[in-house]
Design a protein around this motif. Sequence first.
Motif, short mmCIF file in Angstrom:
data_model
loop_
_atom_site.label_atom_id
_atom_site.label_comp_id
_atom_site.label_asym_id
_atom_site.label_seq_id
_atom_site.Cartn_x
_atom_site.Cartn_y
_atom_site.Cartn_z
N GLY A 155 -6.93 -0.25 -1.21
CA GLY A 155 -6.29 -1.17 -2.15
C GLY A 155 -5.18 -1.99 -1.54
O GLY A 155 -4.35 -2.56 -2.27
N ASP A 174 -4.77 -4.64 -11.36
CA ASP A 174 -6.12 -4.96 -10.91
C ASP A 174 -6.05 -6.23 -10.06
O ASP A 174 -5.55 -7.27 -10.52
CB ASP A 174 -7.05 -5.17 -12.10
CG ASP A 174 -7.43 -3.86 -12.77
OD1 ASP A 174 -7.85 -2.93 -12.07
OD2 ASP A 174 -7.31 -3.78 -14.01
N PRO A 179 -8.18 -5.36 2.04
CA PRO A 179 -8.57 -3.96 2.20
C PRO A 179 -9.00 -3.62 3.61
O PRO A 179 -9.32 -4.49 4.42
CB PRO A 179 -9.73 -3.82 1.22
CG PRO A 179 -10.35 -5.19 1.20
CD PRO A 179 -9.20 -6.14 1.31
N PRO A 184 -6.07 -9.57 -2.01
CA PRO A 184 -6.69 -8.35 -1.51
C PRO A 184 -6.88 -8.41 0.00
O PRO A 184 -7.33 -9.41 0.55
CB PRO A 184 -8.03 -8.31 -2.25
CG PRO A 184 -8.30 -9.72 -2.65
CD PRO A 184 -6.96 -10.34 -2.89
N ALA A 199 -1.56 -2.00 -6.20
CA ALA A 199 -2.92 -2.21 -6.69
C ALA A 199 -3.47 -0.93 -7.31
O ALA A 199 -3.27 0.17 -6.79
CB ALA A 199 -3.83 -2.68 -5.56
N LYS A 200 -4.17 -1.08 -8.41
CA LYS A 200 -4.79 0.07 -9.06
C LYS A 200 -5.79 0.75 -8.12
O LYS A 200 -5.88 1.99 -8.08
CB LYS A 200 -5.49 -0.35 -10.35
CG LYS A 200 -6.08 0.80 -11.15
CD LYS A 200 -6.66 0.32 -12.46
CE LYS A 200 -7.12 1.50 -13.32
NZ LYS A 200 -8.20 2.29 -12.66
N ALA A 201 -6.53 -0.05 -7.33
CA ALA A 201 -7.49 0.52 -6.39
C ALA A 201 -6.79 1.40 -5.36
O ALA A 201 -7.34 2.41 -4.91
CB ALA A 201 -8.27 -0.60 -5.69
N GLU A 202 -5.57 1.02 -4.98
CA GLU A 202 -4.80 1.82 -4.02
C GLU A 202 -4.40 3.15 -4.63
O GLU A 202 -4.61 4.22 -4.05
CB GLU A 202 -3.56 1.03 -3.58
CG GLU A 202 -2.68 1.73 -2.58
CD GLU A 202 -3.26 1.77 -1.17
OE1 GLU A 202 -2.63 2.38 -0.30
OE2 GLU A 202 -4.35 1.19 -0.94
N HIS A 255 0.86 -1.18 0.00
CA HIS A 255 0.00 0.00 0.00
C HIS A 255 0.90 1.23 0.00
O HIS A 255 2.12 1.12 0.17
CB HIS A 255 -0.97 0.00 1.18
CG HIS A 255 -0.33 0.03 2.54
ND1 HIS A 255 0.52 -0.97 2.99
CD2 HIS A 255 -0.41 0.94 3.55
CE1 HIS A 255 0.91 -0.68 4.22
NE2 HIS A 255 0.37 0.48 4.57
#
Length: 311
Positions: free
Chosen positions: A217, A194, A212, A210, A157-160, A128
């Motif tokens: 992310g 992803d 979270p 994952p 991670a792209k979400a991060e 992260h």
Amino acid sequence: MRTAPLTGTAPPAAAPSWVIGDVTVHRIDEIPLPPQTGPWLLPAATADVVAEQGWLRPDFADHDGILRIDSHSFALVVDGLRVLVDTGVGNGKTRANPAWHDLRTDYLERLAAAGFAPESVDLVVLTHLHTDHVGWNTREVQGAWVPTFPGARYLTAKAEYDFWAAYDMDEARRAMFRDSVHPVEEAGLLELVDVPAGGVDIAAGLRLVPAPGHTPGHVAVQVNSAGATALITGDCIHHPVQLAHPGIGSCVDIDPEQAEATRRSLLASLADTDALVLGTHFPPPTAGRVVTMGDAYRLEPVPGRGAVAGV
């Protein structure tokens, strides 16, 4: 806290390591964090709560109930790739937290002594994008912050990344991105991945899982080799006290409820198996196996090869 500049010439101590099937995972030490870190980071882990767990002493807590917390990375070779998981705080960086400010450690020398010279690293995995996990992404050269690992892909991670890109950051966090994330991105080395609910393989034997809650992310890193498994926690589990009390969260969790749910799910999946847990902030002996204890868990320590008492 400031770590003193290097003055001696003695070589760094051997990095403790753990064998996971055909893969050896090395712990690359940066700094032990000061005693006040525990009460700040995990405020519900009071001295009384810690004292109830005798198995935490003396390795993971002192006899006054103060948690021991470290900053380190893990380095391994998998699928022919030289991999570094998280990069600590870094040297010479302006930080609001005095324990992280303007450090002068021998981290790179330790990394090289373990066989991972910066130029040889192929892949940097960032669990992260927090200050104490991205610091050695860069180092200062002639007044500019440049990638420490110029031949590596830096994965997160792209979400991060997307979360922080849209977040209204304070100046301290913006400064961290300027000196430790943006230079990697500007060099074309940052790769966004992803990560679906079931995880994703980034190399043979290396998987992002994952996890979270601490951040949206956040990922843990799973190592699989020859039937053996290890999980590098990142910050989904900061300290072994959270095995006994999975409800204890960090003061900097973005989503405390999700962080707790992630922690409980991971611990249940690891309990009473041969999987090795490698804690990104766990002090020596750093690694262990999750064992059921009543309606929660404890960590059965597994010291690394080459470790000496207190290391």
